[in-house]
Design an enzyme around this catalytic site. Structure first.
Site, PDB file in Angstrom:
ATOM      1  N   ARG A  40      -2.012   7.763   8.465  1.00  9.50           N
ATOM      2  CA  ARG A  40      -0.646   7.699   8.183  1.00  9.50           C
ATOM      3  C   ARG A  40       0.258   7.853   9.393  1.00  9.50           C
ATOM      4  O   ARG A  40       1.251   8.309   9.189  1.00  9.50           O
ATOM      5  CB  ARG A  40      -0.249   8.282   7.194  1.00  9.50           C
ATOM      6  CG  ARG A  40      -1.029   8.164   5.741  1.00  9.50           C
ATOM      7  CD  ARG A  40      -0.223   6.760   5.057  1.00  9.50           C
ATOM      8  NE  ARG A  40      -0.869   6.502   3.725  1.00  9.50           N
ATOM      9  CZ  ARG A  40      -0.290   6.906   2.570  1.00  9.50           C
ATOM     10  NH1 ARG A  40       0.702   7.330   2.481  1.00  9.50           N
ATOM     11  NH2 ARG A  40      -1.193   6.527   1.750  1.00  9.50           N
ATOM     12  N   ARG A  44       6.803   6.369   6.903  1.00  4.20           N
ATOM     13  CA  ARG A  44       8.070   6.899   6.689  1.00  4.20           C
ATOM     14  C   ARG A  44       8.519   7.912   7.521  1.00  4.20           C
ATOM     15  O   ARG A  44       9.701   8.288   7.712  1.00  4.20           O
ATOM     16  CB  ARG A  44       8.224   7.273   5.378  1.00  4.20           C
ATOM     17  CG  ARG A  44       8.208   5.973   4.555  1.00  4.20           C
ATOM     18  CD  ARG A  44       8.102   6.540   2.866  1.00  4.20           C
ATOM     19  NE  ARG A  44       6.731   7.067   2.850  1.00  4.20           N
ATOM     20  CZ  ARG A  44       6.147   7.468   1.397  1.00  4.20           C
ATOM     21  NH1 ARG A  44       7.061   7.290   0.324  1.00  4.20           N
ATOM     22  NH2 ARG A  44       5.198   8.052   1.566  1.00  4.20           N
ATOM     23  N   ARG A  53      11.029  -1.149   7.155  1.00  2.77           N
ATOM     24  CA  ARG A  53      10.723  -0.981   5.753  1.00  2.77           C
ATOM     25  C   ARG A  53      12.247  -1.073   5.120  1.00  2.77           C
ATOM     26  O   ARG A  53      12.056  -1.454   3.937  1.00  2.77           O
ATOM     27  CB  ARG A  53      10.345   0.563   5.361  1.00  2.77           C
ATOM     28  CG  ARG A  53       9.741   0.618   4.092  1.00  2.77           C
ATOM     29  CD  ARG A  53       8.967  -0.143   3.564  1.00  2.77           C
ATOM     30  NE  ARG A  53       8.530   0.528   2.249  1.00  2.77           N
ATOM     31  CZ  ARG A  53       9.372   0.289   1.338  1.00  2.77           C
ATOM     32  NH1 ARG A  53      10.414  -0.454   1.268  1.00  2.77           N
ATOM     33  NH2 ARG A  53       9.230   1.113   0.227  1.00  2.77           N
ATOM     34  N   ASP A  89      -2.969  -1.312   3.009  1.00  2.00           N
ATOM     35  CA  ASP A  89      -3.219  -0.449   1.972  1.00  2.00           C
ATOM     36  C   ASP A  89      -4.459  -0.718   1.401  1.00  2.00           C
ATOM     37  O   ASP A  89      -4.876  -1.703   1.200  1.00  2.00           O
ATOM     38  CB  ASP A  89      -1.887  -0.328   1.139  1.00  2.00           C
ATOM     39  CG  ASP A  89      -1.997   0.725   0.178  1.00  2.00           C
ATOM     40  OD1 ASP A  89      -1.405   1.888   0.690  1.00  2.00           O
ATOM     41  OD2 ASP A  89      -2.844   1.172  -0.724  1.00  2.00           O
ATOM     42  N   TYR A 166      -8.425   4.059  -9.252  1.00  2.77           N
ATOM     43  CA  TYR A 166      -7.178   3.388  -9.298  1.00  2.77           C
ATOM     44  C   TYR A 166      -7.062   2.361 -10.593  1.00  2.77           C
ATOM     45  O   TYR A 166      -6.076   2.064 -11.257  1.00  2.77           O
ATOM     46  CB  TYR A 166      -6.532   2.724  -7.956  1.00  2.77           C
ATOM     47  CG  TYR A 166      -5.696   3.863  -7.322  1.00  2.77           C
ATOM     48  CD1 TYR A 166      -4.474   4.226  -7.533  1.00  2.77           C
ATOM     49  CD2 TYR A 166      -6.317   4.518  -6.234  1.00  2.77           C
ATOM     50  CE1 TYR A 166      -3.847   5.285  -6.758  1.00  2.77           C
ATOM     51  CE2 TYR A 166      -5.876   5.512  -5.251  1.00  2.77           C
ATOM     52  CZ  TYR A 166      -4.358   5.759  -5.682  1.00  2.77           C
ATOM     53  OH  TYR A 166      -3.641   6.606  -4.965  1.00  2.77           O
TER      54      TYR A 166
HETATM   55  O1  CP3 Z   1      -2.693   5.351   8.352  1.00  3.89           O
HETATM   56  C1  CP3 Z   1      -1.867   4.250   8.443  1.00  3.89           C
HETATM   57  O2  CP3 Z   1      -1.053   4.766   9.216  1.00  3.89           O
HETATM   58  C2  CP3 Z   1      -2.198   2.861   8.058  1.00  3.89           C
HETATM   59  C3  CP3 Z   1      -1.741   2.540   6.790  1.00  3.89           C
HETATM   60  C4  CP3 Z   1      -2.108   3.089   5.579  1.00  3.89           C
HETATM   61  C5  CP3 Z   1      -1.098   3.300   4.383  1.00  3.89           C
HETATM   62  N1  CP3 Z   1      -1.886   3.458   3.138  1.00  3.89           N
HETATM   63  C6  CP3 Z   1       0.048   2.798   4.280  1.00  3.89           C
HETATM   64  C7  CP3 Z   1       1.049   3.216   3.141  1.00  3.89           C
HETATM   65  C8  CP3 Z   1      -3.304   3.498   5.130  1.00  3.89           C
HETATM   66  C9  CP3 Z   1      -4.786   3.663   5.832  1.00  3.89           C
HETATM   67  C10 CP3 Z   1      -3.388   3.737   3.764  1.00  3.89           C
HETATM   68  C11 CP3 Z   1      -4.465   4.241   2.854  1.00  3.89           C
HETATM   69  C12 CP3 Z   1      -4.378   4.682   1.403  1.00  3.89           C
HETATM   70  N2  CP3 Z   1      -3.260   4.045   0.338  1.00  3.89           N
HETATM   71  C13 CP3 Z   1      -4.884   5.873   0.846  1.00  3.89           C
HETATM   72  C14 CP3 Z   1      -6.136   6.531   1.324  1.00  3.89           C
HETATM   73  C15 CP3 Z   1      -5.527   7.594   2.328  1.00  3.89           C
HETATM   74  C16 CP3 Z   1      -4.973   8.584   1.563  1.00  3.89           C
HETATM   75  O3  CP3 Z   1      -3.644   8.934   1.579  1.00  3.89           O
HETATM   76  O4  CP3 Z   1      -5.491   9.415   0.680  1.00  3.89           O
HETATM   77  C17 CP3 Z   1      -4.526   5.735  -0.545  1.00  3.89           C
HETATM   78  C18 CP3 Z   1      -4.800   6.615  -1.310  1.00  3.89           C
HETATM   79  C19 CP3 Z   1      -3.544   4.772  -0.671  1.00  3.89           C
HETATM   80  C20 CP3 Z   1      -2.609   4.209  -2.089  1.00  3.89           C
HETATM   81  C21 CP3 Z   1      -1.274   4.503  -1.729  1.00  3.89           C
HETATM   82  N3  CP3 Z   1      -0.314   3.819  -0.805  1.00  3.89           N
HETATM   83  C22 CP3 Z   1      -0.461   5.650  -2.395  1.00  3.89           C
HETATM   84  C23 CP3 Z   1      -0.973   6.709  -3.390  1.00  3.89           C
HETATM   85  C24 CP3 Z   1       0.747   5.088  -1.966  1.00  3.89           C
HETATM   86  C25 CP3 Z   1       2.214   6.052  -2.419  1.00  3.89           C
HETATM   87  C26 CP3 Z   1       2.223   7.243  -1.992  1.00  3.89           C
HETATM   88  C27 CP3 Z   1       3.049   7.301  -0.775  1.00  3.89           C
HETATM   89  O5  CP3 Z   1       2.720   8.107   0.466  1.00  3.89           O
HETATM   90  O6  CP3 Z   1       4.197   6.549  -0.767  1.00  3.89           O
HETATM   91  C28 CP3 Z   1       1.044   4.040  -1.029  1.00  3.89           C
HETATM   92  C29 CP3 Z   1       2.046   3.712  -0.294  1.00  3.89           C
HETATM   93  C30 CP3 Z   1       2.007   3.608   1.231  1.00  3.89           C
HETATM   94  N4  CP3 Z   1       0.938   3.246   1.687  1.00  3.89           N
HETATM   95  C31 CP3 Z   1       2.858   3.850   2.091  1.00  3.89           C
HETATM   96  C32 CP3 Z   1       2.459   3.579   3.433  1.00  3.89           C
HETATM   97  C33 CP3 Z   1       3.122   3.745   4.798  1.00  3.89           C
HETATM   98  C34 CP3 Z   1       4.447   4.542   1.812  1.00  3.89           C
HETATM   99  C35 CP3 Z   1       5.014   3.312   1.232  1.00  3.89           C
HETATM  100  C36 CP3 Z   1       6.500   2.989   1.690  1.00  3.89           C
HETATM  101  O7  CP3 Z   1       6.851   2.605   2.670  1.00  3.89           O
HETATM  102  O8  CP3 Z   1       7.337   3.201   0.729  1.00  3.89           O
END
Ligand code: CP3
Length: 360
Positions: A40, A44, A53, A89, A166
């Site tokens: 990540r 944010r 965003r 994602d 999921y």
């Molecule tokens: O690592 C990186 O920088 C690459 C981008 C990336 C995102 N999600 C962007 C994201 C990667 C590799 C993921 C993987 C992901 N997504 C996982 C596996 C990694 C982990 O954290 O265990 C999972 C479980 C998800 C599912 C997911 N996506 C959730 C549960 C959420 C909401 C929780 C949160 O952090 O907001 C997301 C949204 C998400 N994916 C965001 C980002 C930057 C936040 C979205 C926003 O900008 O509002």
């Protein structure tokens, strides 16, 4: 004909990606520094991300290759990390498979039509071809074109278990009781669902590789909810098949959290690199895994909220546990949290580079 083997400097110039510290570590070769990237790393906590965003929704950002590329490359440049990760994602693959996916403000992902009984598995469509996710490969191509030539790009996908959680729960969960009950009760349907995820994910990852990703990471974020016997029965054969389907020329990283009791089983499923979270001791875990795999990890993401001397103490401890052995990729044990101070993240990258130069 050169009279002697080309110098290290020479090969580095000729093959900048192949000789990058990150790819060397994936191959368990000695590198000039311990490579570091952070899960990540584009998110944010970073002002540049929040600025983009604020204009588009999260799903739109994922589906706009120009913006996804900008976010990916900016994060890698600002931090000075040794690898970039595609901005996307793990849940994107669910849409073309027939799931109705939403990222609700403040709630995280929601799947409006979850699989709740055996009969629902038939309506889950395996990807027949990679095209519905073309925007992802387009982003990979744009990122590759904009990234520094020596910076590898990581493609990624969700692991079948985490996707199934999921798909069945319909969103996040604490105990995964709906998904696990389905797994125990309808094992045949569970295996059919996992098979669809494996086939689709292999196609998707190989298309990311063809578009220009040098490494892939498979996120099994929630697999630590299983004990070893259940992992062996319900997950390991599917993971083994996924790894067998991937382009063998490209290193694959297997990531999970809370996997202290699963490490050997994960290793036996496949992949070149095993992710470790902060709940385990890196030295002891690597010993358990043996010398045939590289390891990635394992700083607690919350340590980035501490002061710099504490961050340095913990980074040094992890590097000491790795002991300069080739094949350690420094990372957090899970993703960067949204409130993390950016200057601490940048400082960590410098610390790992500086400290590891002296241990190599
Ligand atoms: O690592 C990186 O920088 C690459 C981008 C990336 C995102 N999600 C962007 C994201 C990667 C590799 C993921 C993987 C992901 N997504 C996982 C596996 C990694 C982990 O954290 O265990 C999972 C479980 C998800 C599912 C997911 N996506 C959730 C549960 C959420 C909401 C929780 C949160 O952090 O907001 C997301 C949204 C998400 N994916 C965001 C980002 C930057 C936040 C979205 C926003 O900008 O509002």
């Amino acid at each position: 004909m050169p009279e002697s083997a080309p110098s290290q400097e020479h090969t580095r110039v000729l093959y900048p990606l192949w000789n990058s510290p990150f790819l060397k570590a994936c191959r368990r070769e000695r590198a000039e520094v311990t490579p570091i990237w952070l899960m990540r790393q584009a998110g944010r906590y970073m002002a540049e991300y929040r600025a983009i965003r604020s204009k588009v929704s999260f799903l739109e950002l994922c589906k706009r290759p120009d913006l996804a590329a900008e976010v990916t490359v900016t994060a890698a440049d600002v931090l000075g990390v040794d690898a970039a990760i595609l901005f996307a994602d793990i849940l994107l693959i669910l849409e073309p498979m027939g799931f109705d996916l939403e990222f609700a403000k403040g709630e995280g992902p929601i799947i409006h039509n979850p699989v709740r009984e055996a009969g629902h598995v038939d309506r889950v469509r395996p990807l027949q071809d990679p095209f519905p996710l073309n925007f992802v490969y387009e982003a990979v191509r744009s990122i590759r074109a904009a990234l520094k030539p020596a910076t590898p790009l990581i493609g990624f996908a969700g692991a079948p278990f985490t996707l199934a959680c999921y798909a069945i729960e319909g969103g996040g969960s604490r105990h995964y009781e709906t998904a696990k009950a389905f797994m125990y009760r309808d094992t045949g349907a569970w295996n059919a669902l996992m098979t669809r995820f494996v086939d689709s994910t292999a196609l998707y990852l190989n298309a990311q590789i063809a578009a220009g990703a040098q490494v892939v990471q498979i996120f099994d974020s929630w697999v630590g909810t299983l004990g070893p016997e259940d992992y062996r029965r319900f997950v390991q054969p599917h993971m083994a098949r996924l790894f067998a389907e991937l382009d063998p020329a490209v290193p694959a990283i297997q990531f999970g959290t809370d996997t202290g009791s699963l490490l050997e089983l994960q290793r036996d499923a496949g992949g070149s690199v095993i992710g470790l979270d902060w709940r385990v001791d890196l030295a002891r875990s690597w010993k358990r895994l043996g010398s045939q795999v590289a390891v990635q990890g394992n700083l607690d993401p919350v340590v980035l909220f501490a002061d710099l001397p504490e961050i340095e103490r913990q980074a040094r401890r992890i590097l000491e546990q790795a002991g300069g052995r080739p094949g350690h990729i420094f990372n957090l044990g899970h993703g960067i949290l949204p409130q993390t101070p950016v200057d601490h993240v940048r400082a960590l990258v410098d610390m790992v580079h500086n400290l590891s130069q002296s241990t190599h």
